[in-house]
Design a protein around this motif. Sequence first.
Motif, PDB file in Angstrom:
ATOM      1  N   GLN A 154     103.245 -10.090 -22.325  1.00  0.00           N
ATOM      2  CA  GLN A 154     102.912  -8.697 -22.656  1.00  0.00           C
ATOM      3  C   GLN A 154     103.137  -7.745 -21.475  1.00  0.00           C
ATOM      4  O   GLN A 154     102.334  -6.868 -21.211  1.00  0.00           O
ATOM      5  N   THR A 155     104.267  -7.938 -20.774  1.00  0.00           N
ATOM      6  CA  THR A 155     104.597  -7.063 -19.645  1.00  0.00           C
ATOM      7  C   THR A 155     105.842  -6.231 -19.924  1.00  0.00           C
ATOM      8  O   THR A 155     106.251  -5.439 -19.082  1.00  0.00           O
ATOM      9  N   GLU A 156     106.441  -6.401 -21.093  1.00  0.00           N
ATOM     10  CA  GLU A 156     107.715  -5.749 -21.402  1.00  0.00           C
ATOM     11  C   GLU A 156     107.567  -4.790 -22.573  1.00  0.00           C
ATOM     12  O   GLU A 156     106.833  -5.061 -23.515  1.00  0.00           O
ATOM     13  N   THR A 157     108.323  -3.697 -22.514  1.00  0.00           N
ATOM     14  CA  THR A 157     108.473  -2.870 -23.700  1.00  0.00           C
ATOM     15  C   THR A 157     109.486  -3.582 -24.590  1.00  0.00           C
ATOM     16  O   THR A 157     110.195  -4.489 -24.137  1.00  0.00           O
ATOM     17  N   GLU A 158     109.578  -3.186 -25.825  1.00  0.00           N
ATOM     18  CA  GLU A 158     110.558  -3.820 -26.721  1.00  0.00           C
ATOM     19  C   GLU A 158     111.972  -3.632 -26.181  1.00  0.00           C
ATOM     20  O   GLU A 158     112.788  -4.546 -26.216  1.00  0.00           O
ATOM     21  N   GLU A 159     112.250  -2.439 -25.649  1.00  0.00           N
ATOM     22  CA  GLU A 159     113.578  -2.162 -25.103  1.00  0.00           C
ATOM     23  C   GLU A 159     113.880  -3.062 -23.897  1.00  0.00           C
ATOM     24  O   GLU A 159     114.947  -3.670 -23.813  1.00  0.00           O
ATOM     25  N   SER A 160     112.928  -3.175 -22.952  1.00  0.00           N
ATOM     26  CA  SER A 160     113.177  -4.016 -21.773  1.00  0.00           C
ATOM     27  C   SER A 160     113.239  -5.492 -22.157  1.00  0.00           C
ATOM     28  O   SER A 160     114.011  -6.259 -21.581  1.00  0.00           O
ATOM     29  N   LEU A 161     112.456  -5.889 -23.155  1.00  0.00           N
ATOM     30  CA  LEU A 161     112.502  -7.273 -23.639  1.00  0.00           C
ATOM     31  C   LEU A 161     113.891  -7.602 -24.177  1.00  0.00           C
ATOM     32  O   LEU A 161     114.475  -8.642 -23.840  1.00  0.00           O
ATOM     33  N   GLN A 162     114.457  -6.710 -24.976  1.00  0.00           N
ATOM     34  CA  GLN A 162     115.783  -6.952 -25.541  1.00  0.00           C
ATOM     35  C   GLN A 162     116.853  -6.998 -24.453  1.00  0.00           C
ATOM     36  O   GLN A 162     117.762  -7.816 -24.498  1.00  0.00           O
ATOM     37  N   LYS A 163     116.726  -6.124 -23.445  1.00  0.00           N
ATOM     38  CA  LYS A 163     117.674  -6.145 -22.330  1.00  0.00           C
ATOM     39  C   LYS A 163     117.591  -7.467 -21.575  1.00  0.00           C
ATOM     40  O   LYS A 163     118.604  -8.056 -21.209  1.00  0.00           O
ATOM     41  N   ARG A 164     116.366  -7.932 -21.334  1.00  0.00           N
ATOM     42  CA  ARG A 164     116.183  -9.206 -20.616  1.00  0.00           C
ATOM     43  C   ARG A 164     116.741 -10.375 -21.414  1.00  0.00           C
ATOM     44  O   ARG A 164     117.378 -11.270 -20.855  1.00  0.00           O
ATOM     45  N   LEU A 165     116.497 -10.383 -22.715  1.00  0.00           N
ATOM     46  CA  LEU A 165     116.991 -11.475 -23.553  1.00  0.00           C
ATOM     47  C   LEU A 165     118.518 -11.470 -23.608  1.00  0.00           C
ATOM     48  O   LEU A 165     119.150 -12.530 -23.542  1.00  0.00           O
ATOM     49  N   ASN A 166     119.095 -10.292 -23.706  1.00  0.00           N
ATOM     50  CA  ASN A 166     120.551 -10.175 -23.729  1.00  0.00           C
ATOM     51  C   ASN A 166     121.144 -10.678 -22.408  1.00  0.00           C
ATOM     52  O   ASN A 166     122.097 -11.452 -22.395  1.00  0.00           O
TER      53      ASN A 166
END
Length: 170
Positions: free
Chosen positions: A110-122
């Motif tokens: 729970q440290t990521e926004t949805e946008e940053s989560l998607q960038k990290r996963l990509n």
Amino acid sequence: MSSASASPVNTTRQPRPGEVNGKDYHFVTREEMQKEIDAGGFIEHAQFSGNLYGTSKAAIQAVQAQNQICILDIDMQGVKNIKKTDLNPIYISIQAPSIEVLEKRLRERQTETEESLQKRLNAASIDMELSKEPGLFDLIIINDDLEKAYNQLKNTLAEEIQKAQGAKKS
């Protein structure tokens, strides 16, 4: 086995809860970071999710001067940049068993926004694919069991220390 407690990495991103300036990263302004980049103060630097990250030459030299192991947590850009230097490190990639597992772990933090989560996963997906390039990494550790992954890393570092100590005695 000793390791440095200070981070050799500067970043322009904001600290996450629990992160300590100087230990986890050196949190700096974009202006400070750019000034250091322009002065050639980093062995590698990259931009990720709009934030700059860079590994400080001076910090690595300080760790080496204390005869300690310097462990860098860098992305694929960093790996490729360091491969262009005269440093001769061992390259270890520690990866989640799958992108799905990584996503679950990141969501639970729970440290990521949805946008940053998607960038990290990509980025992780690309890095996992690129890590298959022959000769890029000396070892790939799949972190499906924390204790097993830790022991693999610890044993690899212990072997490297033995080799380095043997080379110094010769």
